[in-house]
Write an enzyme that holds these catalytic residues in place. Structure first.
Site, mmCIF file in Angstrom:
data_model
loop_
_atom_site.group_PDB
_atom_site.id
_atom_site.type_symbol
_atom_site.label_atom_id
_atom_site.label_comp_id
_atom_site.label_asym_id
_atom_site.label_seq_id
_atom_site.Cartn_x
_atom_site.Cartn_y
_atom_site.Cartn_z
ATOM 1 N N ARG A 130 91.430 -105.076 -50.623
ATOM 2 C CA ARG A 130 90.324 -104.639 -51.486
ATOM 3 C C ARG A 130 89.672 -105.815 -52.202
ATOM 4 O O ARG A 130 88.548 -105.717 -52.650
ATOM 5 C CB ARG A 130 90.855 -103.656 -52.533
ATOM 6 C CG ARG A 130 91.244 -102.333 -51.921
ATOM 7 C CD ARG A 130 91.942 -101.455 -52.923
ATOM 8 N NE ARG A 130 93.282 -101.952 -53.224
ATOM 9 C CZ ARG A 130 94.290 -101.192 -53.634
ATOM 10 N NH1 ARG A 130 94.104 -99.902 -53.818
ATOM 11 N NH2 ARG A 130 95.472 -101.698 -53.879
ATOM 12 N N GLU A 143 123.120 -111.829 -55.743
ATOM 13 C CA GLU A 143 121.911 -112.621 -55.971
ATOM 14 C C GLU A 143 121.960 -113.248 -57.360
ATOM 15 O O GLU A 143 122.484 -112.638 -58.302
ATOM 16 C CB GLU A 143 120.678 -111.728 -55.905
ATOM 17 C CG GLU A 143 120.455 -111.097 -54.555
ATOM 18 C CD GLU A 143 119.122 -110.382 -54.532
ATOM 19 O OE1 GLU A 143 118.135 -111.019 -54.135
ATOM 20 O OE2 GLU A 143 119.076 -109.210 -54.924
ATOM 21 N N HIS A 197 114.165 -106.594 -43.280
ATOM 22 C CA HIS A 197 114.167 -108.013 -42.909
ATOM 23 C C HIS A 197 115.573 -108.545 -42.653
ATOM 24 O O HIS A 197 115.736 -109.545 -41.961
ATOM 25 C CB HIS A 197 113.393 -108.866 -43.928
ATOM 26 C CG HIS A 197 114.147 -109.169 -45.190
ATOM 27 N ND1 HIS A 197 114.244 -108.282 -46.233
ATOM 28 C CD2 HIS A 197 114.836 -110.279 -45.585
ATOM 29 C CE1 HIS A 197 114.961 -108.835 -47.203
ATOM 30 N NE2 HIS A 197 115.331 -110.041 -46.842
ATOM 31 N N LYS A 253 124.367 -116.902 -55.199
ATOM 32 C CA LYS A 253 123.668 -116.159 -54.147
ATOM 33 C C LYS A 253 124.501 -116.267 -52.882
ATOM 34 O O LYS A 253 124.728 -117.360 -52.357
ATOM 35 C CB LYS A 253 122.280 -116.740 -53.896
ATOM 36 C CG LYS A 253 121.561 -116.022 -52.737
ATOM 37 C CD LYS A 253 120.065 -116.207 -52.760
ATOM 38 C CE LYS A 253 119.383 -115.576 -51.545
ATOM 39 N NZ LYS A 253 119.323 -114.122 -51.610
ATOM 40 N N HIS A 257 119.457 -102.707 -46.625
ATOM 41 C CA HIS A 257 120.126 -103.925 -46.156
ATOM 42 C C HIS A 257 121.648 -103.752 -46.050
ATOM 43 O O HIS A 257 122.259 -104.113 -45.048
ATOM 44 C CB HIS A 257 119.837 -105.092 -47.108
ATOM 45 C CG HIS A 257 118.382 -105.298 -47.397
ATOM 46 N ND1 HIS A 257 117.397 -105.093 -46.458
ATOM 47 C CD2 HIS A 257 117.732 -105.699 -48.521
ATOM 48 C CE1 HIS A 257 116.218 -105.373 -47.004
ATOM 49 N NE2 HIS A 257 116.395 -105.714 -48.245
HETATM 50 C C1 BG6 Z 1 114.485 -107.346 -50.809
HETATM 51 C C2 BG6 Z 1 114.710 -106.743 -52.175
HETATM 52 O O1 BG6 Z 1 114.360 -106.346 -49.838
HETATM 53 O O2 BG6 Z 1 115.576 -108.186 -50.479
HETATM 54 C C3 BG6 Z 1 114.889 -107.817 -53.214
HETATM 55 O O3 BG6 Z 1 113.599 -105.927 -52.515
HETATM 56 C C4 BG6 Z 1 115.983 -108.771 -52.798
HETATM 57 O O4 BG6 Z 1 115.179 -107.262 -54.484
HETATM 58 C C5 BG6 Z 1 115.749 -109.275 -51.372
HETATM 59 O O5 BG6 Z 1 115.981 -109.858 -53.703
HETATM 60 C C6 BG6 Z 1 116.926 -110.080 -50.885
HETATM 61 O O6 BG6 Z 1 116.587 -110.653 -49.670
HETATM 62 P P1 BG6 Z 1 117.234 -112.039 -49.233
HETATM 63 O O7 BG6 Z 1 116.721 -112.247 -47.848
HETATM 64 O O8 BG6 Z 1 116.752 -113.061 -50.209
HETATM 65 O O9 BG6 Z 1 118.695 -111.838 -49.316
#
Ligand code: BG6
Length: 499
Positions: A53, A227, A189, A342, A251
């Site tokens: 947009r 994380e 992902h 992490k 995930h």
């Molecule tokens: C995302 C979440 O799908 O995955 C985030 O919305 C999270 O909150 C992220 O931080 C973690 O992905 P990765 O690849 O950094 O482990």
């Protein structure tokens, strides 16, 4: 520029990104497409249209994308001379998502690209927009007849796919009113991560692990997704989602299903996804009841968090997979924000030897297989050896494999590179199927409400209560740690001089 010898080039197509002025496009999608182009995996005919947009000229849009590619791409313009030609393949189209004119204009642009650029009628629509816009765009695409073409048409949908079972079923119906299931690619992902795919190779490409991968030898499994970041500027979204919707429903359950599933009949999308669904059904048969919900101290002061919010930023659960292979073997899973380190890792802890042969040894540390999904991607297998010298004194040592050491630091493709390429090739193996999503919601729905989060300290390993989840079973979490060469920060996993 490296020509790929492993993966065939993606089909020529038009990639249409809705949400083109957003973060995902800038940080992930365009950097991934550019890297594919550098790797010789993007067909020369492929064109990219960004729709949003924002009142932007194509030049301004491209300039902001160039910064994104510089900052986030695995192969940025400094490593590849393709950026100028890649840039010429992209155009920006301004329009409202709910206005049919946007789509009739888009249809003409696509037609032109088919005629003059050789995109062959193939279209990949990517919804990089807030989820409330998914039904709007899908319906408009259908009305404009853009769900069909002379070539293939596919639509990629980002998570969250619904916010509970009912809304995900409703969204499914809206999507299926326009697209066939085969055209729909629901992205997670994590499935695009190299180390997650390696789980399949590791399990089914070796003869030595799979015979042990069951209740006869495995004491329990741990999956950790920890994380260091808090919710940052995303609280507007996160406060409504929480860790259960944000990490567990997608995930974490994906990692669990890949760890627990049976060997598929073939390495194809249907067989793989059939096996994953069976695992989810086995969990539904005996849904998780024991868990700990946490919220980091200070969460309530984050911008955009509602006053007195009970949204959990941490969860630890005991999950049972009620089937022949895993009967009685707990899967302890945990995920949280604002923790000490992490790390995403999967640990299989094996049972003790049936008989302790060596006198005066006390007990031996159990064998552990750890799959480091990220960072320091790799695999460790711990086992006991005799300390050199007199007597029989055990010491735990590790066999270690790390991608960085073997292939170099730049070798691992970003998850979006892999997933975009698969989408262009029509390989849905690494995308979630409709029934998989539904089963996952069925599992997590009871975990969404009525669980008061306990407060944990930022930079800690999570709430102390999460330790009790395992100690009542006579077990312990693997300690969170900085990296595979670093020091343990909590607890003692094995002998003091381990690793
Ligand atoms: C995302 C979440 O799908 O995955 C985030 O919305 C999270 O909150 C992220 O931080 C973690 O992905 P990765 O690849 O950094 O482990």
């Amino acid at each position: 520029m490296a020509e790929s010898i492993i993966h065939p080039v993606g089909d020529p197509c038009s990639v249409v990104i809705f949400g083109a002025s957003g973060d995902l496009t800038c940080r992930k999608l365009v950097p991934a497409l550019h890297t594919l182009s550098c790797e010789g995996l993007l067909a020369d005919e492929t064109r990219i249209i960004g729709v949003a947009r924002s009142d932007l000229e194509t030049e301004d849009w491209l300039n902001s994308l160039e910064e994104g590619v510089q900052s986030y791409a695995r192969l940025n313009p400094a490593f590849c001379e393709r950026w100028p030609s890649f840039r010429r393949r992209m155009s920006y189209h301004r329009g409202s998502y709910d206005d049919s004119v946007t789509y009739t204009q888009l249809a003409s642009l696509l037609q032109e690209q088919d005629e003059y650029s050789g995109t062959s009628g193939n279209r990949l629509f990517y919804l990089a927009v807030p989820p409330q816009l998914y039904p709007v765009i899908v319906e408009q695409l259908g009305r404009a007849g853009l769900n069909r073409s002379t070539g293939w048409v596919r639509i990629v949908i980002e998570k969250p796919f619904g916010h509970d079972l009912a809304s995900s079923t409703e969204l499914d119906e809206q999507v299926h009113a326009v697209f066939e299931e085969e055209q729909v690619l629901r992205i997670d992902h994590y499935l695009g991560k190299e180390t997650v795919q390696n789980l399949l190779m590791f399990r089914f490409g070796n003869a030595i692990f799979e015979p042990l991968w069951n209740r006869n030898y495995v004491d329990h499994v741990q999956i950790t997704m920890s994380e260091t970041v808090g919710v940052g500027h995303r609280a507007g979204y996160y406060d409504r989602a929480g860790v259960v919707r944000d990490m567990l429903q997608n995930h974490l359950l994906q990692l669990l299903t890949l760890t627990a599933m049976e060997p598929p009949a073939a390495f194809d999308a249907r067989s793989l996804r059939d096996e994953k669904v069976k695992v989810l059904k086995a969990i539904c048969a005996n849904p998780p009841r024991e868990g700990v919900w946490g919220q980091y101290r200070g969460y309530l002061n984050e911008p955009d968090v509602t006053i007195g919010s009970k949204t959990p930023t941490y969860i630890a659960l005991k999950v049972m997979v009620d089937n022949w292979r895993w009967q009685g073997v707990p899967f302890y899973v945990r995920s949280g924000k604002n923790l000490a380190y992490k790390t995403t890792e999967i640990t299989l802890q094996f049972k003790q030897p049936p008989h302790l042969l060596f006198p005066n040894v006390g007990s031996l540390a159990p064998n552990r297989l750890v799959l480091y999904i990220q960072p320091n991607e790799g695999v460790h297998l711990s086992f006991g050896t005799k300390q050199p010298g007199f007597g029989m004194h055990p010491q735990t040592v590790n066999m270690m494999y790390h991608y960085g050491q073997t292939y170099g630091e730049q070798a691992l493709p970003d998850a979006y590179e892999r997933l975009l390429l698969d989408a262009m090739q029509g390989d849905a193996s690494l995308f979630a199927r409709s029934d998989e999503i539904q089963q996952a919601w069925t599992i997590v729905e009871p975990l969404l409400q009525g669980h008061e989060p306990v407060v944990y300290e930022p930079g800690s390993s999570g709430p102390d209560e999460a330790d009790a989840l395992l100690t009542v079973d006579g077990r312990n979490w693997s300690p969170l740690r900085e990296d595979y060469g670093g020091q343990y920060v909590r607890g003692e996993a094995f002998s003091a001089d381990d690793e």
